[in-house]
Design an enzyme around this catalytic site. Structure first.
Site, short mmCIF file in Angstrom:
data_model
loop_
_atom_site.label_atom_id
_atom_site.label_comp_id
_atom_site.label_asym_id
_atom_site.label_seq_id
_atom_site.Cartn_x
_atom_site.Cartn_y
_atom_site.Cartn_z
N GLU A 100 22.47 48.84 5.64
CA GLU A 100 22.94 48.20 4.39
C GLU A 100 22.24 48.80 3.16
OE1 GLU A 100 23.48 43.96 4.51
OE2 GLU A 100 24.14 44.04 6.60
C1 FAD Z 1 21.19 49.22 14.16
C2 FAD Z 1 22.13 49.81 13.16
C3 FAD Z 1 23.24 49.11 12.75
C4 FAD Z 1 24.13 49.66 11.83
N1 FAD Z 1 25.27 49.00 11.50
C5 FAD Z 1 26.21 49.61 10.72
C6 FAD Z 1 27.48 49.00 10.47
O1 FAD Z 1 27.75 47.90 10.90
N2 FAD Z 1 28.40 49.71 9.75
C7 FAD Z 1 28.13 50.96 9.24
O2 FAD Z 1 28.99 51.52 8.60
N3 FAD Z 1 26.92 51.52 9.43
C8 FAD Z 1 25.97 50.90 10.16
N4 FAD Z 1 24.76 51.50 10.40
C9 FAD Z 1 24.47 52.76 9.75
C10 FAD Z 1 23.45 52.63 8.65
O3 FAD Z 1 24.01 52.01 7.54
C11 FAD Z 1 22.89 54.04 8.38
O4 FAD Z 1 21.97 54.29 9.41
C12 FAD Z 1 22.28 54.20 7.04
O5 FAD Z 1 23.27 54.19 6.06
C13 FAD Z 1 21.50 55.49 6.91
O6 FAD Z 1 22.25 56.57 7.34
P1 FAD Z 1 21.64 57.60 8.40
O7 FAD Z 1 21.03 56.82 9.49
O8 FAD Z 1 22.67 58.58 8.76
O9 FAD Z 1 20.45 58.30 7.64
P2 FAD Z 1 20.56 59.55 6.65
O10 FAD Z 1 21.54 59.29 5.58
O11 FAD Z 1 20.70 60.78 7.44
O12 FAD Z 1 19.12 59.50 6.01
C14 FAD Z 1 17.93 59.87 6.73
C15 FAD Z 1 16.76 59.55 5.82
O13 FAD Z 1 16.88 60.27 4.59
C16 FAD Z 1 16.90 59.38 3.50
N5 FAD Z 1 17.84 59.88 2.49
C17 FAD Z 1 19.14 60.17 2.64
N6 FAD Z 1 19.67 60.60 1.49
C18 FAD Z 1 18.68 60.59 0.59
C19 FAD Z 1 18.59 60.92 -0.80
N7 FAD Z 1 19.65 61.33 -1.50
N8 FAD Z 1 17.42 60.78 -1.41
C20 FAD Z 1 16.33 60.33 -0.73
N9 FAD Z 1 16.34 60.01 0.56
C21 FAD Z 1 17.51 60.13 1.22
C22 FAD Z 1 17.32 58.05 4.06
O14 FAD Z 1 16.86 56.96 3.30
C23 FAD Z 1 16.68 58.07 5.44
O15 FAD Z 1 15.35 57.70 5.34
C24 FAD Z 1 23.86 50.95 11.30
C25 FAD Z 1 22.71 51.63 11.69
C26 FAD Z 1 21.86 51.10 12.61
C27 FAD Z 1 20.65 51.88 13.04
#
Ligand code: FAD
Length: 667
Positions: free
Chosen positions: A468
């Site tokens: 979120e």
């Molecule tokens: C248990 C669980 C439940 C979830 N439920 C849902 C759901 O119901 N629906 C849904 O759509 N998604 C869901 N998600 C997905 C979740 O919203 C994403 O994991 C989240 O948006 C982060 O994306 P990512 O994991 O791909 O990390 P990435 O985007 O790859 O980021 C990796 C790291 O880099 C940082 N980062 C990325 N971009 C930047 C930037 N521009 N500047 C600085 N730092 C940055 C991030 O903060 C993070 O620390 C879920 C995830 C989990 C683990």
């Protein structure tokens, strides 16, 4: 209430309004006026293609902030308007009473029928819990009665989330993903009457819903989304192909909100990506749940990979309109993400209670461990943080119920701060419990000790800082909104994409603005006269008023120093966001504390006992404010003295494969 030294509201509104240079707000365009480049307040010309696309899409989906801003957004321009959050906007007795019967049922149901350790052990929520929760109305808490829900307010929903968080993270996530981001919330915000009548009774009655945005290559950056929705030749349907990742509740859901790419649109001669939100019935042919994901915590999360192969969805299932999907998602989250801090209040209360009891019972070195300063310090921090978390979350919930303007910054601050503090509290609670904190409940029970599951709470709460909107993305989001007044006034100066005439005009108009605004940020400030605020609290509120001006100056200096490159200074911006968030926390805490004093039972008027209740509230609030103030001073000090640049360079060296010695010695 307002300091005479501060500019009147109207002036600020005018000075920072969209009439100023660089105005871009699409919602304020008059009919027929051409759309300007999506992010003309921000110069995207020197960005990489990926960065530019992500930013332009985010900017195009962003609703402009109300000119009056909100309490928290105004902190960034040195405008401390305590009157907007004081007296504490208490939940009305009527509204409270409307929620009480359900909350009572929920509490009893959780205690009697939900076994969190068993759910954690098996990784399954028993079917009877789904049925039982549906029976008491837990899947339609905010859904209006006419659509089959309980029709309760955000504050009552928040109270339910506290109960859920304090008991079981898996059930809390099930209920929250279902209605905070699942079908109910976007439909309540954007749905047509027909969509509401068709879907809300289903989801309120217990048909599980989910929100599918994330993909393998689209996490924090939805611009890279690849799931496609192509219109059929007659335009009556869309055909969806692609895959969604980590869709919470997906395994059990009957209906999903799916974000998909629809054909691009031409804007000012350039192709702009379009994201559209669809309601999709899981039973539609071609939709498959191909995998159930498992995690460190929340082991009974029904989280899925969802595959779409030629899934046909009728046009009438679009939420809002074609191309508005990201706006639907962002706006849904602006409110939806307030459930997480409320659940965090519940988790933190439980962990504080576990720690408090153990610190009083466990004798080591001749005294209860709570008498050792190292442990006492941890518990005081927890207590102060729990009090502030409750203050911020329920203040914001109450303001939402009153429809008091745009609260996206407050909700983002609550989400970011509460999830981070809860993680810290869980970590400290584990330390207070020592080895027993690390031991599972089943193992403790097996050798005759109470089954207290600190490790389960710790595992379950970690993800709150990731989904979120991760903490990093929350900081960027808040920083973007914080810079908005400055971008509107002066952003055009640095924007090489704008015609020179417009940039020169911006120099003059912003010069006029800053000639008045900037000196005011140096004048001594206070929150002015505040009726009936205890002097011990007033001291902290006045500190916050002064610190807000210091914050505004700091941000301005950073803008002057870095110009359009400021957005790359993420660590610097995060300190400003940190200061503002702590200022919001202090202010909410003081307002809440005074409300508690005024409503203490017995009331303050009853001298002796009322005095004791007052002293308890002051002790908590004052501890928190002092602690927050130290963090603020730390943030300010770090803005001038840090190793950001060196750290960035070091990481680039590491990414380039240097420092090979660090990789030696591993298995
Ligand atoms: C248990 C669980 C439940 C979830 N439920 C849902 C759901 O119901 N629906 C849904 O759509 N998604 C869901 N998600 C997905 C979740 O919203 C994403 O994991 C989240 O948006 C982060 O994306 P990512 O994991 O791909 O990390 P990435 O985007 O790859 O980021 C990796 C790291 O880099 C940082 N980062 C990325 N971009 C930047 C930037 N521009 N500047 C600085 N730092 C940055 C991030 O903060 C993070 O620390 C879920 C995830 C989990 C683990």
């Amino acid at each position: 209430m307002k300091s005479p030294l501060e500019a009147p509201e109207k002036q600020i509104a005018e000075e920072t309004s969209t009439k100023s240079a660089g105005r871009t707000d699409s919602s304020r365009r008059t009919a027929g006026e051409p759309e300007k480049p999506s992010a003309s307040v921000i110069d995207t010309s020197r960005m990489s293609k990926g960065q530019r696309e992500a930013l332009e899409l985010a900017e195009a989906s962003r609703d402009p902030l109300d000119d009056r801003g909100s309490f928290a957004s105004n902190l960034f321009i040195g405008r401390y308007d305590f009157g907007r959050i004081y007296p504490f906007p208490e939940q009305s007795a009527e509204d409270r009473a409307a929620g009480d019967p359900f909350l009572q049922k929920l509490e009893t149901y959780l205690r009697d029928h939900v076994d969190p350790d068993e759910i954690d052990r098996t990784g399954e929520i028993p079917p009877e819990n789904f049925a039982g929760l549906a029976e008491i109305g837990a899947f339609g808490i905010k859904v209006p009665k006419q659509y089959g829900g309980l029709g309760l307010s955000q504050s009552n929903y928040g109270r339910a989330a506290v109960l859920l968080g304090s008991w079981d993270g898996n059930v809390a996530a099930l209920v929250s993903a279902h209605q905070s981001i699942g079908v109910a919330q976007p439909l309540l915000l954007f749905g047509t009457e027909e969509q509401k009548r068709k879907y809300l009774p289903r989801v309120a009655g217990g048909e599980i819903s989910a929100f599918a945005l994330t993909e393998t290559h689209a996490g924090s950056d939805p611009a890279t989304m690849s799931l496609r929705a192509e219109p059929t030749p007659d335009g009556s349907e869309f055909v969806l192909n692609g895959e969604k990742l980590w869709c919470t509740n997906g395994v059990k859901a009957g209906v999903l909100v799916v974000m998909a790419r629809t054909p691009p649109k031409m804007v000012n001669g350039k192709e702009r990506k379009q994201i559209t939100a669809f309601i999709v019935d899981v039973a539609t042919p071609g939709l498959e749940i191909t995998y159930r994901c498992r995690f460190m915590g929340l082991r009974a999360l029904y989280n899925a990979v969802v595959k779409f192969t030629d899934v046909r969805v009728p046009r009438e299932n679009i939420i809002s309109k074609e191309g508005a999907g990201l706006k639907v998602a962002l706006t849904t989250l602006n409110t939806g993400r307030l459930t997480l801090p409320a659940a965090c209040v519940g988790v933190s209360k439980r962990l504080l209670e576990i720690s408090r009891k153990w610190a009083g019972e466990r004798i080591q070195w001749g005294v209860p461990i709570g008498k050792h300063a190292a442990i006492a310090g941890k518990i005081a921090e927890m207590a102060g943080d729990v009090f502030a978390m409750e203050a911020m979350t329920f203040l914001t919930s109450s303001l939402l119920d009153r429809k008091s303007g745009d609260l996206r910054i407050e909700t983002a601050m609550c989400k970011m701060w509460a999830t981070e503090m809860t993680w810290r509290i869980a970590d400290e609670a584990m330390q207070v419990r020592g080895g027993r904190g690390y031991e599972t409940a089943a193992s403790l029970a097996g050798r005759g000790e109470p089954p207290i599951s600190v490790e389960r709470f710790l595992r379950d709460c970690r993800v709150n800082m990731i989904f979120e909107g991760s903490s990093e993305i929350m900081r960027l989001f808040i920083a973007r909104e914080a810079l908005d007044p400055h971008l509107k006034v002066g952003g055009a100066i640095f924007n090489t994409q704008l015609p020179m005439s417009e940039r020169v005009k911006a120099v003059f108009s912003s010069g006029k603005f800053y000639a008045g605004w900037y000196p005011r940020q140096w004048l001594p400030g206070s929150a002015g006269k505040i009726d009936n605020l205890h002097p011990n609290l007033a001291k902290h509120v006045n500190y916050a008023a002064r610190a807000s001006k210091r914050l505004a100056r700091g941000l301005f200096h950073a803008m002057a120093r870095f110009g359009p490159k400021l957005d790359r200074e993420q660590l610097l911006l995060s300190r400003f966001v940190g200061v503002a968030t702590e200022l919001f926390a202090i202010s909410a805490t003081c307002s809440f504390a005074q409300w508690k004093i005024d409503h203490s039972d017995p009331p303050q008027a009853d001298r002796e006992q009322g005095g004791a209740a007052r002293d308890e509230v002051l002790s908590l609030a004052e501890y928190f404010c002092r602690s927050a103030c130290l963090r603020i001073e730390h943030h300010f000090a770090d803005t001038n003295n840090n190793v950001d640049r060196r750290g960035y360079e070091l990481t680039q060296e590491l990414l380039a494969g240097k420092h090979e010695s660090l990789r030696r010695g591993m298995v």
